[in-house]
Design an enzyme around this catalytic site. Structure first.
Site, PDB file in Angstrom:
ATOM      1  N   ASP A  15       0.835  -1.212   0.000  1.00  0.00           N
ATOM      2  CA  ASP A  15       0.000   0.000   0.000  1.00  0.00           C
ATOM      3  C   ASP A  15       0.869   1.263   0.000  1.00  0.00           C
ATOM      4  O   ASP A  15       1.954   1.268   0.574  1.00  0.00           O
ATOM      5  CB  ASP A  15      -0.894  -0.022   1.252  1.00  0.00           C
ATOM      6  CG  ASP A  15      -2.061   0.940   1.135  1.00  0.00           C
ATOM      7  OD1 ASP A  15      -2.277   1.503   0.041  1.00  0.00           O
ATOM      8  OD2 ASP A  15      -2.753   1.141   2.147  1.00  0.00           O
ATOM      9  N   HIS A  32       2.593   3.186  -8.999  1.00  0.00           N
ATOM     10  CA  HIS A  32       2.410   1.746  -9.200  1.00  0.00           C
ATOM     11  C   HIS A  32       3.626   1.153  -9.928  1.00  0.00           C
ATOM     12  O   HIS A  32       4.066   0.050  -9.616  1.00  0.00           O
ATOM     13  CB  HIS A  32       1.130   1.468  -9.982  1.00  0.00           C
ATOM     14  CG  HIS A  32      -0.129   1.838  -9.245  1.00  0.00           C
ATOM     15  ND1 HIS A  32      -0.327   1.524  -7.920  1.00  0.00           N
ATOM     16  CD2 HIS A  32      -1.247   2.501  -9.638  1.00  0.00           C
ATOM     17  CE1 HIS A  32      -1.521   1.979  -7.530  1.00  0.00           C
ATOM     18  NE2 HIS A  32      -2.093   2.581  -8.561  1.00  0.00           N
ATOM     19  N   LEU A 126      11.258 -20.694  -4.056  1.00  0.00           N
ATOM     20  CA  LEU A 126      10.384 -19.657  -3.487  1.00  0.00           C
ATOM     21  C   LEU A 126       9.053 -19.725  -4.226  1.00  0.00           C
ATOM     22  O   LEU A 126       9.033 -19.796  -5.457  1.00  0.00           O
ATOM     23  CB  LEU A 126      11.013 -18.268  -3.673  1.00  0.00           C
ATOM     24  CG  LEU A 126      10.134 -17.072  -3.297  1.00  0.00           C
ATOM     25  CD1 LEU A 126       9.844 -17.047  -1.796  1.00  0.00           C
ATOM     26  CD2 LEU A 126      10.795 -15.752  -3.705  1.00  0.00           C
TER      27      LEU A 126
END
Ligand code: FPP
Length: 240
Positions: A15, A32, A126
């Site tokens: 955020d 973004h 991962l």
């Protein structure tokens, strides 16, 4: 019960992109784009720090309420991220999954998701999961619908349904529950992220805006995690 030194599954609500851009007099979409750089740093750092599962919130079912230009930019960033990074991620042993609803996604996005998942499916160093067009309530409702369909078809008896059984119908059925959920930008909410899965997760809220997040922020969150005592509804380890 004591904590493992490093959380096995870390989930992040990324955020603060819009505020980061505003502070610089730039459009939200610039924030973004910088957020993708932070994601790259974080994937790298998570691998280095021994995390097995990293799940990030890329686009929520509520983000459709944003202006069309911003929604388009977020979809384009997913396209670009997979186009630019998939080879490297696969080479580094990363398995990519995308969770969320496929309903309403453009066909090319659905293809990109399938391609990324199938190309990386043999990896296990991962596990990177991107929640995209994801909402926890929507995920739970979709799971309930599928269980109801199986019950109507006679494949499952309603009396058999328990939390473990239900979890097998969620988008995250292949993932362990998150140990740690991090949210950046100082907001202290889950915002419909992993509502079922985060039942016993430790929550860490960091004031840093997502584009400024990196390895040091992750290490800070892990240090806080290590100080928490996880009880899972039971007694603390000193009383066990
Ligand atoms: C919240 O910031 C962030 C989002 C809604 C999108 C998160 C997306 C990225 C980090 C990049 C996308 C990456 C991929 C690969 C999908 P905000 O816009 O709500 O920030 P604000 O609260 O400061 O306005």
């Amino acid at each position: 019960m004591t904590n493992a030194p490093t959380p096995q599954h870390v989930a992040i609500i990324m955020d603060g992109n819009g505020r980061w851009a505003k502070q610089r007099g730039r459009p939200r979409t610039f924030g973004h784009a910088e957020g993708v750089e932070a994601l790259r740093r974080t994937v790298e750092a998570a691998g280095e720090l021994g995390v097995c599962y990293l799940t990030v919130f890329g686009f929520s079912t509520e983000n459709w309420r944003r202006p069309a230009e911003e929604v388009t930019a977020l979809f384009d960033l997913l396209r670009l991220y997979v186009a630019h990074d998939l080879d490297k991620l696969v080479a580094e042993g990363v398995r990519v999954r995308i969770i969320g609803s496929r309903a309403g996604l453009q066909p090319d996005i659905a293809e990109i998701i399938d391609h990324a998942e199938s190309r990386s499916k043999h990896n296990d160093k991962l596990n990177l999961t991107i929640a995209f067009n994801y909402g926890g309530q929507d995920e739970i409702a979709r799971a309930a619908r599928r269980i109801a369909e199986d019950a109507v078809a006679g494949k499952i008896a309603p009396s058999e349904i328990n939390p473990a059984h239900f979890a097998a119908y969620l988008d995250t059925c292949e993932l362990p529950a998150p140990d740690l959920v991090i949210r950046t930008s100082g907001e202290a909410r889950l915002s419909n992220f992993l509502l079922w899965q985060a039942a016993y997760a430790e929550l860490v809220f960091d004031d840093v805006l997502w584009p400024d997040f990196g390895k040091a922020s992750l290490e800070r969150a892990f240090a806080e995690f290590r100080h928490r005592e996880r009880r899972y509804g039971g007694h603390g380890s000193e009383q066990a």
